[in-house]
Design a protein around this motif. Structure first.
Motif, PDB file in Angstrom:
ATOM      1  N   UNK A   1      -8.161   2.778   6.584  1.00 21.01           N
ATOM      2  CA  UNK A   1      -7.280   3.731   7.248  1.00 21.01           C
ATOM      3  C   UNK A   1      -6.026   3.972   6.417  1.00 21.01           C
ATOM      4  N   UNK A   2      -5.580   5.204   6.431  1.00 19.34           N
ATOM      5  CA  UNK A   2      -4.304   5.524   5.792  1.00 19.34           C
ATOM      6  C   UNK A   2      -3.179   4.992   6.674  1.00 19.34           C
ATOM      7  N   UNK A   3      -1.978   5.015   6.154  1.00 20.21           N
ATOM      8  CA  UNK A   3      -0.799   4.579   6.910  1.00 20.21           C
ATOM      9  C   UNK A   3      -0.701   5.369   8.217  1.00 20.21           C
ATOM     10  N   UNK A   4      -0.830   6.695   8.108  1.00 16.06           N
ATOM     11  CA  UNK A   4      -0.718   7.566   9.275  1.00 16.06           C
ATOM     12  C   UNK A   4      -1.840   7.282  10.281  1.00 16.06           C
ATOM     13  N   UNK A   5      -3.060   7.071   9.800  1.00 17.19           N
ATOM     14  CA  UNK A   5      -4.189   6.762  10.687  1.00 17.19           C
ATOM     15  C   UNK A   5      -3.979   5.429  11.406  1.00 17.19           C
TER      16      UNK A   5
ATOM     17  N   UNK B   1       0.771   5.200  -1.775  1.00 19.62           N
ATOM     18  CA  UNK B   1      -0.033   5.192  -0.546  1.00 19.62           C
ATOM     19  C   UNK B   1      -0.458   3.774  -0.177  1.00 19.62           C
ATOM     20  N   UNK B   2      -0.612   3.564   1.119  1.00 17.63           N
ATOM     21  CA  UNK B   2      -1.103   2.283   1.629  1.00 17.63           C
ATOM     22  C   UNK B   2      -2.390   2.551   2.394  1.00 17.63           C
ATOM     23  N   UNK B   3      -3.345   1.622   2.236  1.00 17.21           N
ATOM     24  CA  UNK B   3      -4.600   1.727   2.972  1.00 17.21           C
ATOM     25  C   UNK B   3      -4.893   0.402   3.647  1.00 17.21           C
TER      26      UNK B   3
END
Length: 124
Positions: free
Chosen positions: A6-10, A39-41
């Protein structure tokens, strides 16, 4: 494990938390997302940890206790973590019982005062 990522926003949307909360959990080392540039995942491990964090918060468990509990799994394994959870849950349950008793007492006092005041008002 599945290949969820998941992305940070997700991640914020999935757990209904603010970006600030998610960054704070990362800052205090509750979560360790993968980084690609800026980006962070969040993979399966982080999603599972976040589920446990949110459950602990729901029961009023302090973040530092949750952090220590999660570290037990990393260093001592499942059985040790499960025992630590039982101990933590027992302690938190006792605290919630005390809060419940205090709340019930306050509610009783408020109702009594309200009823006395209403009775005085009717005499006027």
């Amino acid at each position: 494990m599945s290949d969820i990522r998941l992305s940070f926003k997700e991640m914020c949307a999935k757990f209904d938390v603010t970006p600030r909360t998610l960054r704070y959990y990362e800052y205090i080392e509750l979560l360790e997302p993968e980084r690609e540039g800026r980006s962070r995942f969040f993979g399966p491990r982080e999603v599972a940890r976040m589920t446990l964090i949110m459950r602990g918060r729901r029961f009023g468990i302090k973040l530092e206790n949750i952090r220590q509990w999660l570290m037990i799994y990393e260093h001592e394994g499942t059985a040790a973590q499960m025992q630590a959870f039982v101990d933590m849950a027992d302690k938190q349950y006792a605290e919630l019982e005390e809060q419940k008793a205090q709340l019930e007492e306050a509610m009783h006092e408020l109702k009594t005062l309200r009823d006395e005041t209403a009775a005085e008002l009717e005499k006027m």
